[in-house]
Design a protein around this motif. Structure first.
Motif, short mmCIF file in Angstrom:
data_model
loop_
_atom_site.label_atom_id
_atom_site.label_comp_id
_atom_site.label_asym_id
_atom_site.label_seq_id
_atom_site.Cartn_x
_atom_site.Cartn_y
_atom_site.Cartn_z
N GLY A 41 56.43 27.06 108.83
CA GLY A 41 56.47 25.59 108.84
C GLY A 41 57.49 25.04 109.82
N HIS A 42 58.45 25.85 110.19
CA HIS A 42 59.50 25.38 111.10
C HIS A 42 59.43 26.07 112.45
N THR A 43 58.26 26.63 112.78
CA THR A 43 58.02 27.02 114.16
C THR A 43 57.66 25.74 114.92
N LEU A 70 60.42 14.15 114.07
CA LEU A 70 61.58 14.77 113.42
C LEU A 70 61.14 15.43 112.11
N CYS A 71 61.61 16.66 111.90
CA CYS A 71 61.27 17.41 110.68
C CYS A 71 62.41 17.26 109.67
N ASN A 72 62.12 17.52 108.40
CA ASN A 72 63.15 17.52 107.35
C ASN A 72 64.29 18.47 107.65
N CYS A 73 64.02 19.52 108.44
CA CYS A 73 65.04 20.52 108.75
C CYS A 73 65.97 20.05 109.86
N GLY A 74 65.66 18.93 110.51
CA GLY A 74 66.52 18.41 111.57
C GLY A 74 66.00 18.68 112.97
N GLY A 89 59.24 18.46 116.08
CA GLY A 89 57.96 19.08 116.42
C GLY A 89 57.63 20.34 115.66
N CYS A 90 58.27 20.54 114.49
CA CYS A 90 57.91 21.68 113.63
C CYS A 90 56.48 21.51 113.14
N LEU A 91 55.83 22.64 112.84
CA LEU A 91 54.48 22.59 112.27
C LEU A 91 54.45 21.69 111.03
ZN LIG Z 1 61.40 21.96 110.55
#
Ligand SMILES: [Zn+2]
Length: 318
Positions: free
Chosen positions: A165-167, A175-179, A182-184
């Motif tokens: 999910g974070h590739t 922006l992804c929840n992980c910071g 463009g994460c999946l």
């Molecule tokens: Zn992410």
């Protein structure tokens, strides 16, 4: 001869699903209760312990007959120490869940990432039975993954493997929840589908989607968007198609990286059905190496809502 039993716990932000199974994984009893997240970690761990005691009583099994309790939880985790380092759904930081549960129950406890548990469950009891190298991807609020390589759950060097999910599939993407950007997960999850639809509404489009959400943009979710798409709304269909194409890029990447026999896809977004599968198939067809893509079956998960608890039982069996 005494019979050994196992317990599996699927710990989620909204429910705790617990099952008691025989040593070969046959579930004898199970129960599902709401997680009282607002009461804090000590209370929730007490809920788990009480549920385990209740199942033991119900089946008439003594704690001494339980070989191990396996608990699947959203990560990141320190698996060897049994610590949930951070859980956004539970609002937990550094909770030593293994230690606390062992103190209360005097039964050995192991923990693992919930997507790893579900991957192992699909491998042992679901769609992945008989495979050797299997990738599991769950697409719902977030995008999670688990890897079975050479018939073993692959954890990586510090238990961080499988975070498909974070590739990154779109540099400088949302922006992804992980910071990261463009994460999946930021492009294909149910949350991403809802966000795209709300952006569309904010720009003055998406009338059908908004109507289906009762006129309230806050009520837009992936189910609403999928329903509008199924009725022929082209704007909704485009959002679903885009999300599924990024998912297909993610699947093509893992096929090229790992050359698996099978990629198993589960979670709520996959229940949208054919429009999502079509996007995935097309991207894999055009992007993955031919010998690898011809080898990899891409199939739906078989365990549905029970994947978490069955996965926890599978973990306990290891
Ligand atoms: Zn992410």
């Amino acid at each position: 001869m005494p019979v050994d039993y196992l317990i599996g716990v699927d710990l989620g932000g909204t429910k705790i699903h617990t099952a008691l199974a025989t040593g070969n994984g046959d579930i004898v009893a199970e129960t599902r209760i709401p997680t009282k997240t607002a009461r804090g970690s000590a209370f929730v761990i007490g809920q788990i312990a009480a549920t385990v005691r209740q199942l033991l009583k119900q089946v008439g099994v003594s704690p001494a007959s339980i070989k191990v309790i396996a608990l699947g939880s959203p990560g990141p985790l320190d698996i060897s120490r049994g610590v949930i380092q951070f859980s956004p759904n539970l609002h937990w930081h550094d909770v030593p869940v293994k230690l606390l549960l062992e103190e209360q129950l005097s039964i050995k406890v192991i923990i693992d990432n919930d997507a790893n548990a579900a991957a192992l469950g699909e491998y042992m009891f679901g769609a992945g039975k008989g495979t050797k190298n299997m990738v599991y991807i769950t697409v719902s609020t977030g995008v999670g993954g688990g890897l079975i390589l050479g018939g073993q759950l692959y954890h990586g060097s510090s238990d961080g493997a499988g975070e498909i999910g974070h590739t990154i599939v779109l540099p400088d993407g949302p922006l992804c929840n992980c910071g990261a950007r463009g994460c999946l997960e930021a492009l294909s999850s149910g949350t991403a589908i809802a966000r795209e639809a709300r952006c569309l509404v904010n720009r003055g489009g998406g009338k059908n989607i908004l109507n289906r959400a009762g006129g309230d943009p806050g009520e837009i979710n992936s189910v609403v968007v999928a329903a509008a798409a199924a009725e022929g709304d082209p704007e909704a269909a485009l959002i679903i198609d885009q999300a599924s194409r990024y998912l297909g890029i993610g699947v093509a990447n893992v096929i090229n990286l790992l050359n698996p026999d099978m990629v198993v896809l589960g979670g709520g977004v996959m229940e949208i059905g054919e429009p999502v599968w079509r996007g995935i198939r097309q991207e894999v067809q055009s992007r993955a190496f031919q010998p690898s893509r011809e080898r990899a079956q891409i199939v739906p998960a078989a365990l549905g809502q029970r994947s978490g608890v069955i996965g926890a039982i599978a973990l306990a069996m290891q």
